[in-house]
Scaffold this motif. Sequence first.
Motif, short mmCIF file in Angstrom:
data_model
loop_
_atom_site.label_atom_id
_atom_site.label_comp_id
_atom_site.label_asym_id
_atom_site.label_seq_id
_atom_site.Cartn_x
_atom_site.Cartn_y
_atom_site.Cartn_z
N MET A 198 0.84 -1.18 0.00
CA MET A 198 0.00 0.00 0.00
C MET A 198 0.89 1.24 0.00
O MET A 198 1.88 1.31 0.71
N LEU A 199 0.52 2.22 -0.79
CA LEU A 199 1.24 3.49 -0.81
C LEU A 199 0.89 4.27 0.43
O LEU A 199 -0.27 4.34 0.83
N GLY A 200 1.88 4.85 1.06
CA GLY A 200 1.58 5.63 2.25
C GLY A 200 2.82 6.23 2.87
O GLY A 200 3.94 5.98 2.45
N ASN A 201 2.58 7.03 3.88
CA ASN A 201 3.63 7.69 4.62
C ASN A 201 3.75 7.00 5.98
O ASN A 201 2.80 6.99 6.75
N ALA A 260 2.07 2.35 12.11
CA ALA A 260 1.03 3.26 11.61
C ALA A 260 1.46 3.85 10.27
O ALA A 260 2.64 4.07 10.02
N VAL A 261 0.46 4.10 9.43
CA VAL A 261 0.71 4.68 8.12
C VAL A 261 -0.41 5.65 7.77
O VAL A 261 -1.57 5.46 8.16
N LEU A 262 -0.05 6.71 7.07
CA LEU A 262 -1.00 7.67 6.50
C LEU A 262 -1.08 7.36 5.02
O LEU A 262 -0.06 7.37 4.32
N CYS A 263 -2.28 7.03 4.52
CA CYS A 263 -2.42 6.61 3.13
C CYS A 263 -3.74 7.11 2.56
O CYS A 263 -4.64 7.50 3.31
N ILE A 318 -5.71 6.96 8.43
CA ILE A 318 -4.64 6.58 9.36
C ILE A 318 -4.91 5.12 9.69
O ILE A 318 -5.98 4.76 10.17
N ARG A 319 -3.93 4.29 9.38
CA ARG A 319 -4.06 2.85 9.64
C ARG A 319 -3.00 2.43 10.64
O ARG A 319 -1.85 2.84 10.55
N GLN A 320 -3.40 1.61 11.58
CA GLN A 320 -2.50 1.03 12.56
C GLN A 320 -2.47 -0.47 12.32
O GLN A 320 -3.51 -1.12 12.42
N ASP A 321 -1.32 -0.99 11.95
CA ASP A 321 -1.19 -2.42 11.63
C ASP A 321 -2.25 -2.86 10.62
O ASP A 321 -2.85 -3.93 10.74
N GLY A 322 -2.51 -2.01 9.63
CA GLY A 322 -3.44 -2.30 8.55
C GLY A 322 -4.88 -1.95 8.82
O GLY A 322 -5.69 -1.90 7.90
N GLU A 323 -5.24 -1.70 10.08
CA GLU A 323 -6.62 -1.40 10.44
C GLU A 323 -6.88 0.10 10.40
O GLU A 323 -6.07 0.89 10.90
N LEU A 324 -8.02 0.49 9.86
CA LEU A 324 -8.44 1.89 9.85
C LEU A 324 -8.70 2.34 11.29
O LEU A 324 -9.50 1.72 12.00
N VAL A 325 -7.98 3.39 11.73
CA VAL A 325 -8.18 3.92 13.08
C VAL A 325 -8.54 5.40 13.07
O VAL A 325 -8.90 5.95 14.11
N GLY A 326 -8.46 6.03 11.91
CA GLY A 326 -8.78 7.45 11.83
C GLY A 326 -8.47 7.99 10.46
O GLY A 326 -8.29 7.24 9.50
N GLY A 327 -8.41 9.31 10.39
CA GLY A 327 -8.13 9.93 9.11
C GLY A 327 -7.78 11.39 9.25
O GLY A 327 -7.88 11.98 10.33
N THR A 328 -7.34 11.94 8.14
CA THR A 328 -7.02 13.35 8.04
C THR A 328 -7.51 13.84 6.69
O THR A 328 -7.80 13.05 5.78
#
Length: 183
Positions: A1-4, A10-13, A71-81
């Motif tokens: 997955m593309l992301g920061n 955790a990743v921002l994607c 915002i994903r933590q270990d692949g799970e959706l936990v939030g967003g921006t």
Amino acid sequence: MLGNDLGEGAVLCPLEPYQAAEFAAWTEANRAHLAPWLPWVHAVTDTASARTLLQHYAEREAADEGRIYAIRQDGELVGGTLFRVFDTAQGSCELGAWLAPEAQGRGLVTRAAGAMIDWAVDERGMARMEWMVSPVNAASIAVAKRLGMRHEGTLRSVFEMAGERHDLEMWAVLADEWRAARG
């Protein structure tokens, strides 16, 4: 997955229309927590309405006027921006964020918003980044402070949500301030 990479799994994607069912289910599970702060939570009630919101942001991204991220933590959706406003002509943008209660307290929103500001300043030449927040949303105000933003004032009774008028505080950081704080 593309992301920061935000660290610690955790990743921002990107949050895209094809993820509407996941986003709708996540919104429903977190509705009570988010509803006091976020107008879009009242509109996202099923997969179709989630797809409409995500498609709106896909079109805004294509027009270079806004973006939405997960915002994903270990692949799970936990939030967003999101960049609710992204005005390249004026060099100004507005960030927003949300997080599930169980994901709070780890610095995820601060790191995600910081990555967004880095990109807005370094890649897009934005001069001003704004953060609008309810005066009673202490967690969001704390993020603005951690990002080095300054409180510039309060817009009184600026919008209606769920039958009530709401105030919003305006917080902002300028590109020069952001660069100086990063060292």
